[in-house]
Structures are given as C-alpha cells and as structure tokens.
Design a protein around this motif. Structure first.
Motif, PDB file in Angstrom:
ATOM      1  N   ALA A  49       0.825  -1.208   0.000  1.00 37.13           N
ATOM      2  CA  ALA A  49       0.000   0.000   0.000  1.00 37.13           C
ATOM      3  C   ALA A  49       0.863   1.262   0.000  1.00 37.13           C
ATOM      4  CB  ALA A  49      -0.933  -0.004   1.209  1.00 37.13           C
ATOM      5  N   LYS A  50       1.927   1.247   0.791  1.00 39.78           N
ATOM      6  CA  LYS A  50       2.823   2.405   0.836  1.00 39.78           C
ATOM      7  C   LYS A  50       3.536   2.606  -0.493  1.00 39.78           C
ATOM      8  CE  LYS A  50       3.789   2.429   5.791  1.00 39.78           C
ATOM      9  NZ  LYS A  50       4.840   2.234   6.810  1.00 39.78           N
ATOM     10  N   ALA A  51       3.920   1.504  -1.139  1.00 42.27           N
ATOM     11  CA  ALA A  51       4.568   1.611  -2.442  1.00 42.27           C
ATOM     12  C   ALA A  51       3.605   2.179  -3.478  1.00 42.27           C
ATOM     13  CB  ALA A  51       5.081   0.242  -2.882  1.00 42.27           C
ATOM     14  N   LEU A  52       2.362   1.719  -3.453  1.00 35.60           N
ATOM     15  CA  LEU A  52       1.352   2.225  -4.381  1.00 35.60           C
ATOM     16  C   LEU A  52       0.976   3.674  -4.076  1.00 35.60           C
ATOM     17  CD1 LEU A  52      -0.968  -0.903  -4.672  1.00 35.60           C
ATOM     18  CD2 LEU A  52       0.516   0.041  -6.442  1.00 35.60           C
ATOM     19  N   ALA A  53       1.077   4.067  -2.810  1.00 33.75           N
ATOM     20  CA  ALA A  53       0.760   5.447  -2.426  1.00 33.75           C
ATOM     21  C   ALA A  53       1.680   6.433  -3.128  1.00 33.75           C
ATOM     22  CB  ALA A  53       0.858   5.608  -0.910  1.00 33.75           C
ATOM     23  N   GLY A  54       2.920   6.025  -3.337  1.00 30.18           N
ATOM     24  CA  GLY A  54       3.869   6.887  -4.019  1.00 30.18           C
ATOM     25  C   GLY A  54       3.531   7.117  -5.485  1.00 30.18           C
ATOM     26  N   LEU A  55       2.663   6.286  -6.041  1.00 32.80           N
ATOM     27  CA  LEU A  55       2.275   6.413  -7.445  1.00 32.80           C
ATOM     28  C   LEU A  55       0.987   7.216  -7.638  1.00 32.80           C
ATOM     29  CD1 LEU A  55       2.917   2.703  -8.505  1.00 32.80           C
ATOM     30  CD2 LEU A  55       4.434   4.676  -8.816  1.00 32.80           C
ATOM     31  N   GLN A  56       0.358   7.604  -6.539  1.00 34.26           N
ATOM     32  CA  GLN A  56      -0.909   8.328  -6.632  1.00 34.26           C
ATOM     33  C   GLN A  56      -0.678   9.804  -6.935  1.00 34.26           C
ATOM     34  OE1 GLN A  56      -3.808   6.445  -6.491  1.00 34.26           O
ATOM     35  NE2 GLN A  56      -2.258   4.841  -6.393  1.00 34.26           N
ATOM     36  N   ASN A  57      -1.610  10.400  -7.672  1.00 31.09           N
ATOM     37  CA  ASN A  57      -1.530  11.827  -7.996  1.00 31.09           C
ATOM     38  C   ASN A  57      -2.012  12.710  -6.851  1.00 31.09           C
ATOM     39  OD1 ASN A  57      -0.550  11.412 -10.597  1.00 31.09           O
ATOM     40  ND2 ASN A  57      -2.601  11.159 -11.428  1.00 31.09           N
ATOM     41  N   TYR A  58      -2.762  12.129  -5.935  1.00 28.56           N
ATOM     42  CA  TYR A  58      -3.354  12.880  -4.822  1.00 28.56           C
ATOM     43  C   TYR A  58      -2.810  12.362  -3.492  1.00 28.56           C
ATOM     44  CZ  TYR A  58      -6.692  14.303  -8.398  1.00 28.56           C
ATOM     45  OH  TYR A  58      -7.269  14.805  -9.532  1.00 28.56           O
ATOM     46  N   PRO A  59      -2.911  13.172  -2.439  1.00 33.80           N
ATOM     47  CA  PRO A  59      -2.455  12.712  -1.116  1.00 33.80           C
ATOM     48  C   PRO A  59      -3.325  11.564  -0.588  1.00 33.80           C
ATOM     49  CG  PRO A  59      -3.268  14.989  -1.008  1.00 33.80           C
ATOM     50  CD  PRO A  59      -3.371  14.552  -2.420  1.00 33.80           C
ATOM     51  N   VAL A  60      -2.671  10.600   0.045  1.00 31.07           N
ATOM     52  CA  VAL A  60      -3.376   9.440   0.587  1.00 31.07           C
ATOM     53  C   VAL A  60      -3.968   9.788   1.945  1.00 31.07           C
ATOM     54  CG1 VAL A  60      -3.097   7.074   1.411  1.00 31.07           C
ATOM     55  CG2 VAL A  60      -1.948   7.809  -0.680  1.00 31.07           C
ATOM     56  N   ASP A  61      -5.253   9.438   2.107  1.00 28.43           N
ATOM     57  CA  ASP A  61      -5.957   9.675   3.364  1.00 28.43           C
ATOM     58  C   ASP A  61      -5.877   8.438   4.257  1.00 28.43           C
ATOM     59  OD1 ASP A  61      -7.786  11.348   5.004  1.00 28.43           O
ATOM     60  OD2 ASP A  61      -9.174   9.684   4.619  1.00 28.43           O
ATOM     61  N   SER A  62      -6.071   7.247   3.658  1.00 30.18           N
ATOM     62  CA  SER A  62      -6.030   6.018   4.458  1.00 30.18           C
ATOM     63  C   SER A  62      -5.877   4.795   3.568  1.00 30.18           C
ATOM     64  CB  SER A  62      -7.300   5.888   5.305  1.00 30.18           C
ATOM     65  OG  SER A  62      -8.445   5.783   4.464  1.00 30.18           O
ATOM     66  N   PHE A  63      -5.521   3.679   4.225  1.00 31.49           N
ATOM     67  CA  PHE A  63      -5.417   2.378   3.567  1.00 31.49           C
ATOM     68  C   PHE A  63      -6.436   1.449   4.218  1.00 31.49           C
ATOM     69  CE2 PHE A  63      -0.902   3.875   3.696  1.00 31.49           C
ATOM     70  CZ  PHE A  63      -0.770   4.135   2.342  1.00 31.49           C
ATOM     71  N   ARG A  64      -7.017   0.554   3.411  1.00 30.11           N
ATOM     72  CA  ARG A  64      -7.967  -0.427   3.948  1.00 30.11           C
ATOM     73  C   ARG A  64      -7.700  -1.792   3.313  1.00 30.11           C
ATOM     74  NH1 ARG A  64     -13.218   3.144   2.496  1.00 30.11           N
ATOM     75  NH2 ARG A  64     -12.855   4.821   3.988  1.00 30.11           N
ATOM     76  N   LYS A  65      -7.801  -2.818   4.130  1.00 30.33           N
ATOM     77  CA  LYS A  65      -7.800  -4.192   3.626  1.00 30.33           C
ATOM     78  C   LYS A  65      -9.203  -4.721   3.895  1.00 30.33           C
ATOM     79  CE  LYS A  65      -5.836  -8.794   4.343  1.00 30.33           C
ATOM     80  NZ  LYS A  65      -4.955  -9.603   5.205  1.00 30.33           N
ATOM     81  N   VAL A  66      -9.934  -4.993   2.831  1.00 26.85           N
ATOM     82  CA  VAL A  66     -11.313  -5.458   2.946  1.00 26.85           C
ATOM     83  C   VAL A  66     -11.344  -6.936   2.593  1.00 26.85           C
ATOM     84  CG1 VAL A  66     -13.679  -5.141   2.130  1.00 26.85           C
ATOM     85  CG2 VAL A  66     -12.135  -3.172   2.287  1.00 26.85           C
ATOM     86  N   VAL A  67     -11.820  -7.743   3.530  1.00 29.49           N
ATOM     87  CA  VAL A  67     -11.891  -9.188   3.315  1.00 29.49           C
ATOM     88  C   VAL A  67     -13.354  -9.613   3.333  1.00 29.49           C
ATOM     89  CG1 VAL A  67     -11.199 -11.465   4.150  1.00 29.49           C
ATOM     90  CG2 VAL A  67      -9.658  -9.520   4.428  1.00 29.49           C
ATOM     91  N   GLU A  68     -13.784 -10.247   2.243  1.00 23.55           N
ATOM     92  CA  GLU A  68     -15.137 -10.781   2.155  1.00 23.55           C
ATOM     93  C   GLU A  68     -15.106 -12.204   2.687  1.00 23.55           C
ATOM     94  OE1 GLU A  68     -18.209 -11.970  -1.366  1.00 23.55           O
ATOM     95  OE2 GLU A  68     -17.054 -10.130  -1.609  1.00 23.55           O
ATOM     96  N   ILE A  69     -16.024 -12.489   3.607  1.00 27.74           N
ATOM     97  CA  ILE A  69     -16.043 -13.806   4.265  1.00 27.74           C
ATOM     98  C   ILE A  69     -17.394 -14.477   4.038  1.00 27.74           C
ATOM     99  CG2 ILE A  69     -15.961 -14.961   6.502  1.00 27.74           C
ATOM    100  CD1 ILE A  69     -14.057 -12.763   7.426  1.00 27.74           C
ATOM    101  N   GLU A  70     -17.338 -15.743   3.664  1.00 28.30           N
ATOM    102  CA  GLU A  70     -18.564 -16.528   3.492  1.00 28.30           C
ATOM    103  C   GLU A  70     -18.829 -17.295   4.778  1.00 28.30           C
ATOM    104  OE1 GLU A  70     -19.257 -20.468   1.086  1.00 28.30           O
ATOM    105  OE2 GLU A  70     -19.339 -18.731  -0.273  1.00 28.30           O
ATOM    106  N   LEU A  71     -20.045 -17.186   5.277  1.00 27.04           N
ATOM    107  CA  LEU A  71     -20.424 -17.891   6.495  1.00 27.04           C
ATOM    108  C   LEU A  71     -21.307 -19.092   6.167  1.00 27.04           C
ATOM    109  CD1 LEU A  71     -21.397 -14.817   8.726  1.00 27.04           C
ATOM    110  CD2 LEU A  71     -19.255 -16.074   8.719  1.00 27.04           C
ATOM    111  N   THR A  72     -20.954 -20.226   6.729  1.00 25.71           N
ATOM    112  CA  THR A  72     -21.756 -21.442   6.561  1.00 25.71           C
ATOM    113  C   THR A  72     -21.921 -22.108   7.914  1.00 25.71           C
ATOM    114  OG1 THR A  72     -19.771 -22.715   6.032  1.00 25.71           O
ATOM    115  CG2 THR A  72     -21.027 -21.859   4.187  1.00 25.71           C
ATOM    116  N   GLU A  73     -22.951 -22.922   8.017  1.00 27.57           N
ATOM    117  CA  GLU A  73     -23.173 -23.697   9.245  1.00 27.57           C
ATOM    118  C   GLU A  73     -22.714 -25.125   9.036  1.00 27.57           C
ATOM    119  OE1 GLU A  73     -26.928 -21.684  11.464  1.00 27.57           O
ATOM    120  OE2 GLU A  73     -27.368 -23.163   9.925  1.00 27.57           O
ATOM    121  N   GLN A  74     -22.183 -25.685  10.081  1.00 29.89           N
ATOM    122  CA  GLN A  74     -21.704 -27.066  10.004  1.00 29.89           C
ATOM    123  C   GLN A  74     -22.733 -27.985  10.591  1.00 29.89           C
ATOM    124  OE1 GLN A  74     -18.213 -27.973  12.303  1.00 29.89           O
ATOM    125  NE2 GLN A  74     -17.479 -29.323  10.682  1.00 29.89           N
TER     126      GLN A  74
END
Length: 74
Positions: A49-74
């Motif tokens: 994320a920090k490496a990619l931030a250096g490639l942005q044209n605008y100032p970075v406000d925040s970084f997020r890691k979003v994980v989608e989780i599937e819930l099932t019952e056993q």
C-alpha cells in the motif's frame, strides 16, 4: 450449530483526497486493488500500500484491507 467463516476475496483500498468541497470538507475517492490473497499478512499489505501510495496523484488519506467472508453452518 458451529459457524464456519471462510475468506473468499480480499481487496486493498487506498483512499485519496482529491480536493475540498464548498463546505470545507475533504472530497475523497477510493482506489481498489482486487485479487489480494486473503491470507496475505497485514504487514505485507501495508508495504504494498505504501509503495502504491507513491504512485498516486493525490495525497493518501487512508489504507484499507477489505476481506469478504462466506459464512456457513456445520
């Protein structure tokens, strides 16, 4: 019943500030980088994320890691 949580998909989001609105509040946009490994350690994701931030044209406000989780019952 036991619930099983299975990570399905992960995304790195970089929030950038593109300007300021009439009321003085920041205007932000989110850059999303999909297909992140769900098992990727947070420290590694932050390094990328920090490496990619250096490639942005605008100032970075925040970084997020979003994980989608599937819930099932056993």
């Amino acid at each position: 019943m036991a619930v099983i949580a299975t990570p399905v998909e992960a995304t790195l989001q970089i929030v950038v500030q593109t300007g300021t609105g009439d009321n003085g509040r920041p205007i932000t946009r989110t850059r999303s980088f999909r297909n992140l490994k769900t098992s990727a350690p947070d420290a590694d994701v932050m390094e990328v994320a920090k490496a990619l931030a250096g490639l942005q044209n605008y100032p970075v406000d925040s970084f997020r890691k979003v994980v989608e989780i599937e819930l099932t019952e056993q």
